[in-house]
Write a protein that holds these residues in place. Structure first.
Motif, PDB file in Angstrom:
ATOM      1  N   SER A 269       0.349  -1.635   0.360  1.00 35.14           N
ATOM      2  CA  SER A 269       0.459  -0.023  -0.001  1.00 35.14           C
ATOM      3  C   SER A 269       0.705   1.338  -0.179  1.00 35.14           C
ATOM      4  N   THR A 270       2.026   1.568   0.674  1.00 35.08           N
ATOM      5  CA  THR A 270       3.094   2.463   0.728  1.00 35.08           C
ATOM      6  C   THR A 270       3.356   2.375  -0.790  1.00 35.08           C
ATOM      7  N   LEU A 271       3.965   1.890  -1.469  1.00 34.26           N
ATOM      8  CA  LEU A 271       4.154   1.274  -2.525  1.00 34.26           C
ATOM      9  C   LEU A 271       3.380   2.502  -3.629  1.00 34.26           C
ATOM     10  N   LEU A 272       2.369   1.964  -3.364  1.00 36.42           N
ATOM     11  CA  LEU A 272       0.919   2.526  -4.348  1.00 36.42           C
ATOM     12  C   LEU A 272       0.793   3.609  -4.221  1.00 36.42           C
ATOM     13  N   TYR A 273       0.698   4.185  -2.439  1.00 44.66           N
ATOM     14  CA  TYR A 273       0.433   5.398  -2.410  1.00 44.66           C
ATOM     15  C   TYR A 273       1.535   6.955  -2.631  1.00 44.66           C
ATOM     16  N   ALA A 274       2.560   5.823  -2.416  1.00 43.09           N
ATOM     17  CA  ALA A 274       3.346   6.579  -2.227  1.00 43.09           C
ATOM     18  C   ALA A 274       3.370   7.622  -4.296  1.00 43.09           C
ATOM     19  N   GLY A 275       3.453   5.926  -5.259  1.00 46.66           N
ATOM     20  CA  GLY A 275       3.351   6.316  -6.644  1.00 46.66           C
ATOM     21  C   GLY A 275       1.785   7.408  -6.694  1.00 46.66           C
ATOM     22  N   SER A 276       1.270   7.153  -6.142  1.00 44.28           N
ATOM     23  CA  SER A 276      -0.482   8.112  -6.771  1.00 44.28           C
ATOM     24  C   SER A 276       0.733   9.457  -5.821  1.00 44.28           C
ATOM     25  N   PHE A 277       0.460   9.784  -4.379  1.00 46.58           N
ATOM     26  CA  PHE A 277       0.399  11.129  -3.991  1.00 46.58           C
ATOM     27  C   PHE A 277       2.048  11.720  -5.343  1.00 46.58           C
ATOM     28  N   PHE A 278       3.498  11.111  -5.513  1.00 46.21           N
ATOM     29  CA  PHE A 278       4.613  12.221  -5.853  1.00 46.21           C
ATOM     30  C   PHE A 278       3.467  11.856  -7.333  1.00 46.21           C
ATOM     31  N   GLY A 279       3.178  11.095  -8.430  1.00 45.37           N
ATOM     32  CA  GLY A 279       3.253  11.576  -9.117  1.00 45.37           C
ATOM     33  C   GLY A 279       1.920  12.629  -9.695  1.00 45.37           C
ATOM     34  N   PHE A 280       1.573  12.691  -8.736  1.00 45.11           N
ATOM     35  CA  PHE A 280       0.062  13.662  -9.375  1.00 45.11           C
ATOM     36  C   PHE A 280       0.751  14.705  -9.092  1.00 45.11           C
ATOM     37  N   GLN A 281       1.858  14.864  -7.633  1.00 42.62           N
ATOM     38  CA  GLN A 281       2.401  16.286  -7.432  1.00 42.62           C
ATOM     39  C   GLN A 281       3.042  16.774  -8.400  1.00 42.62           C
ATOM     40  N   PHE A 282       3.598  15.972  -8.954  1.00 41.01           N
ATOM     41  CA  PHE A 282       4.337  16.205 -10.185  1.00 41.01           C
ATOM     42  C   PHE A 282       3.533  16.502 -11.316  1.00 41.01           C
ATOM     43  N   LEU A 283       2.072  16.173 -11.938  1.00 38.27           N
ATOM     44  CA  LEU A 283       1.913  16.296 -12.880  1.00 38.27           C
ATOM     45  C   LEU A 283       1.429  18.200 -12.644  1.00 38.27           C
ATOM     46  N   VAL A 284       1.283  18.279 -11.626  1.00 38.36           N
ATOM     47  CA  VAL A 284       0.154  19.620 -11.212  1.00 38.36           C
ATOM     48  C   VAL A 284       1.468  20.758 -11.516  1.00 38.36           C
TER      49      VAL A 284
END
Length: 470
Positions: A269-284
């Protein structure tokens, strides 16, 4: 907690804050660094990737080294290395100097971070005290990243080199306090045991190759040969590592630790959640700066709302954990992230900040609920002499997840870019925003609360009690 216990906790929180602020400030300063040093896009990307390689490649080894050779010793030694090479990055005049400085800084963080976490988990007994300490620690880590975006924007306006010099000052203060406050336990379990050299070499090679493979996913135009070779080499090294650990009388990683269901689910869950959070922040960040023309400082302030987790993690989250338990709180936090990503999908060319704000605040709240309890679940019930290993596994999952999320959104947005027009770029961002949403949904599925199954013995006893006596 006693005054000394608070002092130790504040020192360790200062170290994780240092790591978060270091990463965030550098990300903001990259355009200015490229402008002054004349770096190519590949070299500039390598400045970030070098840190990921060092961090992800040596994290498992760093976590186990803390268990074997002393947590205080590992923490202090690598804090000094972090301090020195962060400062050297500020004096860089060529791209290779920055690459070297960031790689070694990443290696230092890989040894320092799990050592710091294991000092907390072994200094505070399992229960309310440890929960309070870990949630305070998690909030500080999140605060470091959120504040680093703003501080990095301000420092870059003066001179980008201060992005490297500021962590040196902070690290020196933390080092002085740590020397005084942190004491090595009288009895360090297995400290005299030799290092499993074969396991250390193969697991580090595996992590380096896998990290490199993930980084190369960001550049599909360069061909898939090296990417596939990296993943294949990493997988082969992992197979050799497992074979060595099964035969070793004193393995670097006791494979049985991976049989723990809660620990395994927490790491996935940590792997998937970290990926979603940092991927989103990068796109924004790309959307605001490249498509909307916002300044670095304006972008940093826009993302600052996500930093509310620094306030909520040590205040609200402990109460919710006490009432509902870690797993339910984590699940609730990730569901909030799913809602935040879904709200951002209709992204428009002329969106106001008011339209973005609900996603930002929900992300901050979700991170406050999920990150700290994930740390607790990933270290709960683990023997004291394996706390460094548990921390290494957790941060490896976090780092690989962040790298995977960044690579995935980069690849999708690039593939959907089209003719390069603003509308095509917007379409690329919208397509890439599906990646964080999917990763968060998968993380929620993995960590969803499960009804505990009765053991075979309990089931047999219940059946016997249900049969009337003859």
């Amino acid at each position: 907690m006693s005054g000394r216990a608070w002092g130790v906790l504040l020192v360790l929180c200062g170290a994780i804050f240092l790591e978060g602020i270091d990463i965030a400030m550098l990300n903001v300063a990259l355009p200015s660094i490229r402008a002054e040093l004349g770096l190519s896009t590949a070299t500039l990307s390598g400045v970030v990737s070098a840190y990921v390689l060092g961090y992800g490649g040596f994290m498992l080894l760093g976590g186990r080294a803390a268990d074997l050779y002393g947590r205080r010793r590992m923490f202090l030694t690598w804090l000094v290395v972090f301090l020195v090479f962060s400062g050297l990055g500020g004096f860089a005049t060529e791209g290779w100097m920055l690459l070297l400085a960031r790689f070694v800084t990443g290696v230092a963080a890989a040894f320092m971070t799990p050592a710091g976490l294991s000092i907390i988990t072994t200094s505070f007994e399992e229960g309310p005290k440890r929960t309070k300490a870990l949630l305070f620690y998690a909030g500080t880590a999140a605060g470091g990243f959120a504040l680093g975006l703003v501080i990095g924007g301000l420092l870059t306006g003066i001179d980008w080199r201060w992005v490297f010099f500021t962590p040196v000052i902070l690290a020196a203060v933390i080092l002085a306090a740590a020397l005084w406050l942190i004491k090595e336990p009288v009895k360090q379990a297995r400290a005299a045991r030799g290092l499993d050299f074969g396991g250390a070499v193969t697991v580090t090679a595996a992590m380096l190759l896998l990290a490199y493979g993930v980084i190369r996913l960001e550049h599909p135009g360069q061909g898939w040969g090296w990417t596939v070779a990296s993943f294949a080499g990493g997988a082969a090294a992992l197979v050799v590592f497992v074979a060595i650990e099964r035969r070793s009388p004193a393995p670097l990683v006791r494979l049985g630790i991976l049989r723990s269901g809660p620990l395994l689910r927490a790491n996935i869950s940590t792997l998937l959640y970290a990926g979603s959070f940092f991927g989103f922040q990068f796109l924004v960040t790309l959307y605001l700066q490249e498509l909307r023309g916002w300044s670095t400082l304006e972008t940093s302030l826009a993302l600052l709302a996500t930093g509310i987790d620094a306030i909520l993690a040590p205040t609200l989250t402990p109460r919710l954990v006490a009432k509902f338990g870690n797993t339910r709180v984590i699940f609730g936090g990730i569901v909030l992230a799913v809602v935040a990503y879904a709200l951002f999908l209709p992204l428009g060319m002329d969106w106001t900040y008011a339209a973005m704000f609900p996603s930002m605040i929900l992300l901050g709240l979700g991170f406050a609920l999920a990150y700290g309890p994930l740390t607790i679940v990933a270290t709960d019930g683990v023997a004291e002499d394996e706390q460094g290993l548990a921390g290494g596994l957790l941060y490896t999952s976090f780092q690989f997840g962040a790298a995977l999320g960044l690579s995935a959104v980069t690849a999708v947005s690039t593939a959907a870019l089209g003719d390069g027009s603003p509308q095509a770029a917007l379409g690329g961002f919208r397509a890439a925003l599906v990646v964080p949403l999917v990763m968060a949904v998968l993380a929620a599925i993995v960590i969803a609360p499960r009804r505990q199954r009765a053991s075979a013995k309990e089931a047999r006893l219940a059946k016997e009690e249900a049969i009337p006596a003859s």
